[in-house]
Design an enzyme around this catalytic site. Structure first.
Site, mmCIF file in Angstrom:
data_model
loop_
_atom_site.group_PDB
_atom_site.id
_atom_site.type_symbol
_atom_site.label_atom_id
_atom_site.label_comp_id
_atom_site.label_asym_id
_atom_site.label_seq_id
_atom_site.Cartn_x
_atom_site.Cartn_y
_atom_site.Cartn_z
ATOM 1 N N HIS A 42 8.184 -7.490 -3.440
ATOM 2 C CA HIS A 42 6.913 -7.926 -4.038
ATOM 3 C C HIS A 42 7.085 -9.267 -4.753
ATOM 4 C CE1 HIS A 42 4.454 -4.339 -3.329
ATOM 5 N NE2 HIS A 42 5.625 -3.719 -3.342
ATOM 6 N N ASP B 237 -13.682 -11.558 -24.553
ATOM 7 C CA ASP B 237 -14.283 -11.369 -23.229
ATOM 8 C C ASP B 237 -15.803 -11.485 -23.273
ATOM 9 O OD1 ASP B 237 -11.643 -10.751 -22.755
ATOM 10 O OD2 ASP B 237 -11.960 -8.591 -22.779
ATOM 11 N N CYS C 211 5.326 -6.041 1.705
ATOM 12 C CA CYS C 211 5.670 -4.617 1.724
ATOM 13 C C CYS C 211 4.933 -3.883 2.853
ATOM 14 C CB CYS C 211 5.403 -4.008 0.337
ATOM 15 S SG CYS C 211 6.225 -2.436 0.134
ATOM 16 N N TYR C 212 3.949 -3.045 2.540
ATOM 17 C CA TYR C 212 3.198 -2.372 3.609
ATOM 18 C C TYR C 212 2.627 -3.407 4.582
ATOM 19 C CZ TYR C 212 -0.319 0.628 5.862
ATOM 20 O OH TYR C 212 -1.058 1.320 6.780
ATOM 21 N N SER D 32 -19.442 -7.887 -28.242
ATOM 22 C CA SER D 32 -18.655 -7.262 -29.312
ATOM 23 C C SER D 32 -18.119 -8.301 -30.282
ATOM 24 C CB SER D 32 -17.474 -6.512 -28.697
ATOM 25 O OG SER D 32 -16.574 -7.460 -28.137
ATOM 26 N N GLU E 247 4.865 -11.065 -5.997
ATOM 27 C CA GLU E 247 3.831 -11.264 -7.024
ATOM 28 C C GLU E 247 4.222 -10.725 -8.391
ATOM 29 O OE1 GLU E 247 3.848 -9.158 -4.561
ATOM 30 O OE2 GLU E 247 2.748 -7.319 -4.956
ATOM 31 N N GLY F 248 0.843 -1.189 0.000
ATOM 32 C CA GLY F 248 0.000 0.000 0.000
ATOM 33 C C GLY F 248 0.874 1.233 0.000
ATOM 34 N N LYS G 255 -6.604 -11.229 -19.050
ATOM 35 C CA LYS G 255 -6.962 -11.734 -20.378
ATOM 36 C C LYS G 255 -6.691 -13.228 -20.535
ATOM 37 C CE LYS G 255 -8.195 -9.932 -24.312
ATOM 38 N NZ LYS G 255 -9.370 -9.082 -24.265
#
Ligand code: XMP
Length: 517
Positions: A173, A231, A83-84, A227, A175, A56, A373
């Site tokens: 991090h 997705d 982290c935070y 569309s 991730e 954060g 995606k």
């Protein structure tokens, strides 16, 4: 469906929160991201096998910064603080966090890090590697019961652990891709510490999402904004499974599709066993875009107009205020549109529905809005969609409007359609269509001098773009062979007319984005 093992990701406002969730899913464990304000009662009801505190932007020692209820440490549930989140754990368990002094422990970017591989978090991994740091605060005192299990040259406590209680904190991090073996560290936390069995799969997500949609929609009907892209097609399949013929799919041809695309989408979906409607709205969109040059303004106009078409179609098909609108919004659309604390990069068309359109429906359903995606593609395969549809390159909702720099007109759209078609044809002929994630032509608003035959020309500059990526959040420019680019260039200039110069875009994302607007 039996009881599911769950990981709770408590969100403290960092930029990688959904990425953490995605990594947990990659390790085959179900997970949800929830706000840090979740109460202890709610956490108990959620019943996670482990909790991850995210990073954060704040400093834990400031009173105004997000905190946790200290009782979370008494639940007997393992916690990984990132982290935070790591500093928060230290702060609440008797350690001390301060602002790092100049040139000491403030660290940003790729950092060589050393790990204690006896610790369950790092077991089986190399003892040193690069990690991605982004912190200006420093743990001056580590809480009692914790050992130092990772360090860098600048920072003795890059990772801390209380193995007895299953509490781990990392300043970096794990991730993000830049951290070597970061996913393995998360996997170790899940499997070695939380006892995950790895039972969660995309098939499971699919079943649960269909069941959730059934429950939420009840006996209602749904108008889906289709569309023809990956997705919304995946969402159409999910909804068809959930509510059958109470689903109406509306495909809006705004006149800004690629060459032949409207007809191709119509013919593909007419074969599906669904209610499919095509609305030809070229004039409606082009008249609204007349004279508009600003990219965000184009996006706003198109997003709103889509909404008004859906509202009109809902009236036409007797879809009432107790029915739903559905959109195939995915996570990058949300984050890049600047929701939450993120900066507005560009507003994706499906985040721009006018409030009166939203109010026209009971609710807007966006069940894919936490997926990336490539996860949507995986889900599409799970639903049995054909590979050509699952792997279709994305085409943005605003279509060619954001690939025509400056004012959008029918003439320019036709010109771009022809050039883009040749580009796509040559890429396919070269067998590169499955290797490049997205490729398209852009009609710039620059003109330049050329010579054709014996005469001077002063005509349009066309740009070609091609990128490779998996999640479209970052992308590299595609190394298309020169011979292919040459064929494309010669054909476009000869066959299209009014294009006398062609350039290839060699920027990655970041610093550029995939689309030009
Ligand atoms: P950018 O240009 O943001 O594009 O790097 C990332 C991916 O998103 C697509 N894109 C959109 N898709 N509505 C969409 O459905 C939009 O408004 C939109 N804008 C960009 C883009 O084509 C690329 O695949």
């Amino acid at each position: 469906m039996g009881k599911q093992q769950k990981i709770l990701v408590l969100d403290f406002g960092g930029q990688y929160n959904q990425l953490i969730a995605r990594r947990v899913r990659e390790c085959n464990v179900y997970c949800e991201v929830r706000p840090y304000t979740m109460t202890i009662g709610e956490i108990k009801d959620f019943d996670p096998i482990g909790i991850i505190f995210t990073g954060g932007p704040n400093s834990v020692y400031l009173e105004t910064s997000p905190q946790v209820n200290k009782e979370v440490f008494d639940l007997g549930i393992p916690i990984l603080g990132i982290c935070y989140g790591c500093q928060l754990m230290a702060h609440h368990l008797g350690g001390k966090v301060t602002a790092a002094q100049e040139d000491t422990a403030r660290e940003y970017g790729k950092t060589k890090t050393f790990y204690n591989t006896c610790c369950r978090l790092f077991r089986g991994l190399p003892a040193e590697g690069i990690s991605w740091m982004s912190h200006g605060d420093y743990m001056a005192k580590v809480p009692e019961g914790f050992e130092l299990v990772g360090h860098t040259d600048a920072c003795p406590n890059a990772a801390i652990a209380d193995e007895r209680r299953g509490f781990y904190g990392v300043q970096f991090h794990p991730e993000v891709n830049h951290t070597e073996h970061g996913v393995d560290m998360i996997r170790n936390f899940l499997y070695n510490v939380c006892g995950a069995k790895g039972e969660w799969t995309m098939g499971d997500f699919c079943k649960r999402t269909v069941a959730g949609l059934k429950e939420r929609i009840g006996t209602g009907r749904v108008l889906l904004a289709l569309s023809g892209g990956v997705d919304s097609s995946v969402l159409a399949a999910l909804l068809a499974e959930a509510i059958g013929d109470r689903l109406t799919c509306v495909f809006v041809d705004h006149g800004l599709m690629r060459k032949n695309e409207g007809d191709e989408v119509e013919s593909a979906f007419s074969k599906w066993d669904i209610n499919f409607v095509r609305v030809n709205a070229e004039e409606r969109f082009l008249s609204k875009l007349k004279g508009v040059v600003d990219p965000q303004q184009k996006r706003r106009i198109i997003g709103a107009e889509f909404g008004y078409v859906f509202r009109d179609e809902a009236e036409r098909f007797g879809i009432t205020k107790s029915d739903f609108l559905a959109q195939g919004t995915i996570y990058p659309d949300v984050i890049e549109s600047g929701e939450g604390d993120a900066d507005v990069i560009k507003s994706h068309h499906n985040r721009l529905l006018p409030p009166e359109v939203v109010a026209r429906f009971k609710d807007v359903l966006e069940p894919l809005d936490h997926l990336f995606k490539d996860e949507v593609r995986q889900l599409g395969r799970e639903l049995g969609l054909p590979e050509y549809l699952v792997m279709r390159q994305p085409f943005p909702g605003p279509g060619l409007a954001i690939r025509i720099i400056g004012e959008v007109t029918k003439e320019k759209a036709d010109l771009l359609r022809d050039a883009d078609y040749i580009y796509r044809e040559e890429i396919a002929k070269a067998g590169l269509d499955t290797k490049i994630s997205q490729y398209f032509a852009v009609l710039t608003d620059t003109r330049s001098v050329g010579v054709m035959g014996d005469g001077r020309t002063y005509d349009n500059l066309l740009a070609l773009r091609g990128v490779t990526t998996t999640d479209f959040m970052t992308a590299d420019w595609a190394r298309i062979p020169y011979e292919v680019l040459d064929r494309v260039s010669v054909r476009i200039v000869n066959e299209v007319g009014h294009i006398n110069r062609i350039v290839y875009d060699i920027t990655s994302k970041p610093p550029a984005t995939v689309e030009w607007e």
